[in-house]
Each structure stands twice: as C-alpha cells, then as structure tokens.
Write an enzyme that holds these catalytic residues in place. Structure first.
Site, PDB file in Angstrom:
ATOM      1  N   SER A   8       0.696  -1.030   0.040  1.00 32.30           N
ATOM      2  CA  SER A   8       0.052  -0.087   0.010  1.00 32.30           C
ATOM      3  C   SER A   8       0.898   1.233  -0.092  1.00 32.30           C
ATOM      4  O   SER A   8       1.588   1.297   1.022  1.00 32.30           O
ATOM      5  CB  SER A   8      -0.957  -0.047   1.119  1.00 32.30           C
ATOM      6  OG  SER A   8      -1.285   1.483   1.351  1.00 32.30           O
ATOM      7  N   HIS A  33      -1.222  -1.139  -4.344  1.00 34.20           N
ATOM      8  CA  HIS A  33      -2.499  -0.997  -3.788  1.00 34.20           C
ATOM      9  C   HIS A  33      -2.626   0.381  -3.455  1.00 34.20           C
ATOM     10  O   HIS A  33      -1.761   1.066  -2.687  1.00 34.20           O
ATOM     11  CB  HIS A  33      -2.453  -2.019  -2.476  1.00 34.20           C
ATOM     12  CG  HIS A  33      -3.971  -1.628  -1.823  1.00 34.20           C
ATOM     13  ND1 HIS A  33      -4.945  -2.329  -2.095  1.00 34.20           N
ATOM     14  CD2 HIS A  33      -4.243  -0.915  -0.773  1.00 34.20           C
ATOM     15  CE1 HIS A  33      -5.946  -2.210  -1.536  1.00 34.20           C
ATOM     16  NE2 HIS A  33      -5.652  -1.302  -0.221  1.00 34.20           N
ATOM     17  N   ASP A  35      -4.713   3.541  -2.167  1.00 31.35           N
ATOM     18  CA  ASP A  35      -5.669   3.999  -1.277  1.00 31.35           C
ATOM     19  C   ASP A  35      -6.510   5.333  -1.393  1.00 31.35           C
ATOM     20  O   ASP A  35      -5.559   6.206  -1.213  1.00 31.35           O
ATOM     21  CB  ASP A  35      -5.346   3.759   0.227  1.00 31.35           C
ATOM     22  CG  ASP A  35      -5.121   2.119   0.593  1.00 31.35           C
ATOM     23  OD1 ASP A  35      -6.043   1.551   0.564  1.00 31.35           O
ATOM     24  OD2 ASP A  35      -4.133   1.930   0.889  1.00 31.35           O
ATOM     25  N   MET A  37      -9.157   8.251  -0.428  1.00 27.67           N
ATOM     26  CA  MET A  37      -9.781   8.499   0.539  1.00 27.67           C
ATOM     27  C   MET A  37     -10.533   9.920   0.432  1.00 27.67           C
ATOM     28  O   MET A  37      -9.865  10.578   0.017  1.00 27.67           O
ATOM     29  CB  MET A  37      -8.998   8.354   1.817  1.00 27.67           C
ATOM     30  CG  MET A  37      -8.425   6.993   2.199  1.00 27.67           C
ATOM     31  SD  MET A  37      -7.561   7.442   3.813  1.00 27.67           S
ATOM     32  CE  MET A  37      -6.799   5.615   3.611  1.00 27.67           C
ATOM     33  N   HIS A  66      -8.197   1.093  -4.440  1.00 30.66           N
ATOM     34  CA  HIS A  66      -9.295   0.809  -3.345  1.00 30.66           C
ATOM     35  C   HIS A  66     -10.017   2.049  -2.910  1.00 30.66           C
ATOM     36  O   HIS A  66      -9.530   2.955  -2.074  1.00 30.66           O
ATOM     37  CB  HIS A  66      -8.558   0.103  -1.997  1.00 30.66           C
ATOM     38  CG  HIS A  66      -9.233   0.175  -0.695  1.00 30.66           C
ATOM     39  ND1 HIS A  66      -8.549  -0.108   0.460  1.00 30.66           N
ATOM     40  CD2 HIS A  66     -10.492   0.083  -0.611  1.00 30.66           C
ATOM     41  CE1 HIS A  66      -9.696  -0.263   1.245  1.00 30.66           C
ATOM     42  NE2 HIS A  66     -10.876  -0.187   0.692  1.00 30.66           N
ATOM     43  N   MET A  68     -12.175   4.407  -1.042  1.00 30.47           N
ATOM     44  CA  MET A  68     -12.846   4.481   0.153  1.00 30.47           C
ATOM     45  C   MET A  68     -13.577   5.918   0.271  1.00 30.47           C
ATOM     46  O   MET A  68     -13.153   6.778   0.810  1.00 30.47           O
ATOM     47  CB  MET A  68     -11.910   4.673   1.568  1.00 30.47           C
ATOM     48  CG  MET A  68     -11.279   3.298   1.845  1.00 30.47           C
ATOM     49  SD  MET A  68      -9.840   3.281   2.795  1.00 30.47           S
ATOM     50  CE  MET A  68      -8.538   3.192   1.264  1.00 30.47           C
ATOM     51  N   MET A 137     -11.726  -5.702   5.139  1.00 29.15           N
ATOM     52  CA  MET A 137     -10.701  -5.065   5.891  1.00 29.15           C
ATOM     53  C   MET A 137     -10.470  -5.381   7.346  1.00 29.15           C
ATOM     54  O   MET A 137     -11.304  -6.008   7.954  1.00 29.15           O
ATOM     55  CB  MET A 137     -11.482  -3.665   6.255  1.00 29.15           C
ATOM     56  CG  MET A 137     -11.724  -2.681   4.916  1.00 29.15           C
ATOM     57  SD  MET A 137     -10.261  -2.277   4.117  1.00 29.15           S
ATOM     58  CE  MET A 137      -9.275  -1.604   5.174  1.00 29.15           C
ATOM     59  N   GLY A 142      -8.946   3.899   6.723  1.00 29.09           N
ATOM     60  CA  GLY A 142      -8.755   5.536   6.973  1.00 29.09           C
ATOM     61  C   GLY A 142      -7.222   5.662   7.180  1.00 29.09           C
ATOM     62  O   GLY A 142      -6.700   6.795   6.861  1.00 29.09           O
ATOM     63  N   PHE A 143      -6.592   4.672   7.748  1.00 28.23           N
ATOM     64  CA  PHE A 143      -5.351   5.083   8.222  1.00 28.23           C
ATOM     65  C   PHE A 143      -4.421   3.781   7.976  1.00 28.23           C
ATOM     66  O   PHE A 143      -4.830   2.697   8.416  1.00 28.23           O
ATOM     67  CB  PHE A 143      -5.062   5.551   9.539  1.00 28.23           C
ATOM     68  CG  PHE A 143      -5.818   6.614   9.832  1.00 28.23           C
ATOM     69  CD1 PHE A 143      -5.430   8.036   9.788  1.00 28.23           C
ATOM     70  CD2 PHE A 143      -7.291   6.514  10.438  1.00 28.23           C
ATOM     71  CE1 PHE A 143      -6.386   9.075   9.765  1.00 28.23           C
ATOM     72  CE2 PHE A 143      -8.231   7.483  10.614  1.00 28.23           C
ATOM     73  CZ  PHE A 143      -7.564   8.884  10.469  1.00 28.23           C
ATOM     74  N   GLY A 144      -2.940   3.846   7.607  1.00 31.92           N
ATOM     75  CA  GLY A 144      -2.048   2.748   7.804  1.00 31.92           C
ATOM     76  C   GLY A 144      -1.669   2.612   9.124  1.00 31.92           C
ATOM     77  O   GLY A 144      -1.915   3.368  10.161  1.00 31.92           O
ATOM     78  N   GLY A 145      -1.076   1.492   9.395  1.00 27.45           N
ATOM     79  CA  GLY A 145      -0.201   1.222  10.571  1.00 27.45           C
ATOM     80  C   GLY A 145      -1.234   0.985  11.820  1.00 27.45           C
ATOM     81  O   GLY A 145      -0.678   1.214  13.042  1.00 27.45           O
ATOM     82  N   ASP A 175      -6.516  -6.480   3.928  1.00 27.69           N
ATOM     83  CA  ASP A 175      -6.073  -5.134   4.058  1.00 27.69           C
ATOM     84  C   ASP A 175      -6.117  -4.540   5.370  1.00 27.69           C
ATOM     85  O   ASP A 175      -7.266  -4.274   6.037  1.00 27.69           O
ATOM     86  CB  ASP A 175      -7.016  -4.291   2.927  1.00 27.69           C
ATOM     87  CG  ASP A 175      -6.544  -2.824   2.930  1.00 27.69           C
ATOM     88  OD1 ASP A 175      -5.260  -2.613   3.367  1.00 27.69           O
ATOM     89  OD2 ASP A 175      -7.065  -2.091   2.178  1.00 27.69           O
ATOM     90  N   GLY A 176      -4.749  -4.352   5.977  1.00 26.89           N
ATOM     91  CA  GLY A 176      -4.841  -3.627   7.277  1.00 26.89           C
ATOM     92  C   GLY A 176      -4.139  -4.445   8.339  1.00 26.89           C
ATOM     93  O   GLY A 176      -4.469  -5.365   8.541  1.00 26.89           O
ATOM     94  N   GLY A 177      -2.917  -3.868   8.842  1.00 26.48           N
ATOM     95  CA  GLY A 177      -2.275  -4.524  10.029  1.00 26.48           C
ATOM     96  C   GLY A 177      -1.671  -5.815   9.459  1.00 26.48           C
ATOM     97  O   GLY A 177      -1.410  -6.759  10.554  1.00 26.48           O
ATOM     98  N   GLY A 197       1.308  -2.122   4.178  1.00 28.38           N
ATOM     99  CA  GLY A 197       1.487  -0.951   4.249  1.00 28.38           C
ATOM    100  C   GLY A 197       3.114  -0.478   4.737  1.00 28.38           C
ATOM    101  O   GLY A 197       3.959  -0.572   4.274  1.00 28.38           O
TER     102      GLY A 197
HETATM  103  C1  DX5 Z   1      -6.440   1.385   5.355  1.00 26.94           C
HETATM  104  C2  DX5 Z   1      -5.802   1.062   3.949  1.00 26.94           C
HETATM  105  C3  DX5 Z   1      -5.016   0.323   3.875  1.00 26.94           C
HETATM  106  C4  DX5 Z   1      -3.560   0.594   4.704  1.00 26.94           C
HETATM  107  C5  DX5 Z   1      -2.793  -0.315   5.109  1.00 26.94           C
HETATM  108  O1  DX5 Z   1      -7.452   2.386   5.359  1.00 26.94           O
HETATM  109  O2  DX5 Z   1      -7.024   0.574   3.193  1.00 26.94           O
HETATM  110  O3  DX5 Z   1      -4.673  -0.265   2.855  1.00 26.94           O
HETATM  111  O4  DX5 Z   1      -2.872   1.644   3.738  1.00 26.94           O
HETATM  112  O5  DX5 Z   1      -1.757   0.009   5.929  1.00 26.94           O
HETATM  113  P1  DX5 Z   1      -1.113  -1.193   6.956  1.00 26.94           P
HETATM  114  O6  DX5 Z   1      -0.662  -2.289   6.059  1.00 26.94           O
HETATM  115  O7  DX5 Z   1       0.105  -0.261   7.579  1.00 26.94           O
HETATM  116  O8  DX5 Z   1      -2.151  -1.282   7.783  1.00 26.94           O
HETATM  117 ZN    ZN Z   2      -6.491  -0.391   1.281  1.00 28.27          ZN
END
Ligand code: DX5
Ligand code: ZN
Length: 216
Positions: A8, A33, A35, A37, A66, A68, A137, A142-145, A175-177, A197
């Site tokens: 991502s 990927h 994202d 938003m 993706h 959002m 999901m 909304g956020f990475g990490g 997707d996520g974590g 990500g």
């Molecule tokens: C979250 C995004 C993800 C995000 C994943 O809203 O859709 O794609 O960037 O980031 P990580 O892998 O750091 O959780």
């Molecule tokens: Zn995503």
C-alpha cells in the site's frame, strides 16, 4: 500457493515516490495497492485519480485501486482513465452495489468489493459471482499502521468456504495490519492477496520484506 503481495503506497515516502516505485518494480511485489480516501466515507483524505495516473506511468504492475469514498459511481471512469486495473468499492458506500459493479466491469476493469470489519461476509452472498475480488478490511479503513483485528481470520475462513463451494475465482485480499508475524496465518485461513503498508515501507529493507512475505 504463494500469495499476491500488494504494498500500500499510502505508507510510502511521498517526497520521493519515484524511488519508492523503482523499489517496488524491482521487488517481488505483484500489485500496487492505491488507497483513495475522500474525508467523508473515512475520516482521512489521501489522493485521487491524478496521483493514480502517475503511479500508472511508473509501473507495469497491476494497479489495485481501493476506493474509500462515497458515490464511487461518479469517479469510476476517471479511475479507468487514470489506469486502474482493479477498482474496489465499499459495500457500505453503495446503495446500488450491483449497478456499481456492472459499471466498473463495463469500463473494462476488474471489480472488487471492500467490506468493513463490522460487515458480515454473508452480505457478499448475492454479489460474489459478479466480482473478481473481495477486500476484507482487517482494520477500520482510513489510516495505515493500525493493528490487525483477529476476528478477521474467522471471516477469511467463512469467505474461502463460500468461494470454493461455489467454484468461483474470486481473490480474497486482506487489508490492514498485515505483519511478518500474522501473514502466514492469514494465508493459511484462505487469503490469497496480502496488502501491506507499514510492514513494507517502514522496514529497513523493503525488498527483502516483500520477498519474505511472499515466501512465508
Ligand atoms: C487502510 C488502507 C490500507 C492501509 C494498510 O484504510 O485501506 O490499505 O494503507 O496499511 P497497513 O498495512 O500499514 O495497515
Ligand atoms: Zn486499502
């Protein structure tokens, strides 16, 4: 089977995107990927079609976009023109999901449906045969990490069963974590696409990290 790795770019260094893209292009990453938003569907704003177009020019890899955003039907054509190969919309943002999916496919893209952590996989039952990908999901978008929500493993198993029982060819993307620690169990549960990500871009050796994720 080795999973598809989809880094991502949200976690990339935007001051040096060219270098980040070169790194990904050299790596075993399969997809980009991307994202998108809108600050309405999710409490954050990232980037739109203009940036996707730059990524498109920087790679021959699959651009997995993706969305959002609310009212994705207003922007599907712009993302097609920007070079998206796969376009995913959120089930929670689409009042007429079937129509959205038909629109994406008629524009010549693969169609994905993304589902938030609270949405049961059963909600996909009557759209599954129309789509190419489910983006499950494993955090609130909304956020990475953010931290992986463990119950997602249960949802992956349920969805894998649905897909296999019907003999469908639908990607299950998580997707996520996603981390080095949980990636193997996510794949074992039945996922075949891993979005990553922070795990990729914040690692000291992203290329090696991608290889490891792929070969876990
Ligand atoms: C979250 C995004 C993800 C995000 C994943 O809203 O859709 O794609 O960037 O980031 P990580 O892998 O750091 O959780
Ligand atoms: Zn995503």
């Amino acid at each position: 089977m080795m999973p598809i790795i989809a880094p991502s770019l949200l976690s990339a260094n935007f001051l040096n995107l060219e270098a980040e893209c070169n790194m990904l292009n050299e790596s075993q990453a399969d997809w980009y990927h991307l994202d998108v938003m809108d600050g309405r569907f999710v409490p954050n704003i990232s980037f739109g079609p203009m940036i996707v177009e730059f990524f498109r020019k920087a790679t021959t890899k699959v651009c997995d976009v993706h969305l959002m955003i609310e009212e994705p039907e207003k922007y599907a054509e712009q993302f097609k023109n920007a070079g998206a190969d796969i376009l995913s919309v959120h089930i929670e943002a689409c009042r007429h999901l079937h129509r959205n999916i038909q629109q994406i496919k008629s524009l010549g893209m693969k169609a994905g449906v993304a589902v938030n952590p609270h949405t049961p996989v059963a909600a996909l039952s009557d759209i599954l045969h129309d789509i190419d990908l489910v983006c499950l999901m494993s955090v609130n978008p909304g956020f990475g990490g953010q931290k992986f929500i463990p119950y997602t493993l249960e949802k992956i198993k349920q969805l894998r069963k649905m897909v296999d029982e019907r003999g469908l060819n639908v990607h299950i993307e998580i997707d996520g974590g996603v981390t080095m620690e949980n990636a193997a169990s996510i794949v074992a549960a039945g996922a075949d696409v891993l979005v990553a990500g922070n795990t990729v871009f914040k690692s000291s050796d992203p290329i090696k990290t991608i290889t490891k994720l792929k070969e876990l």
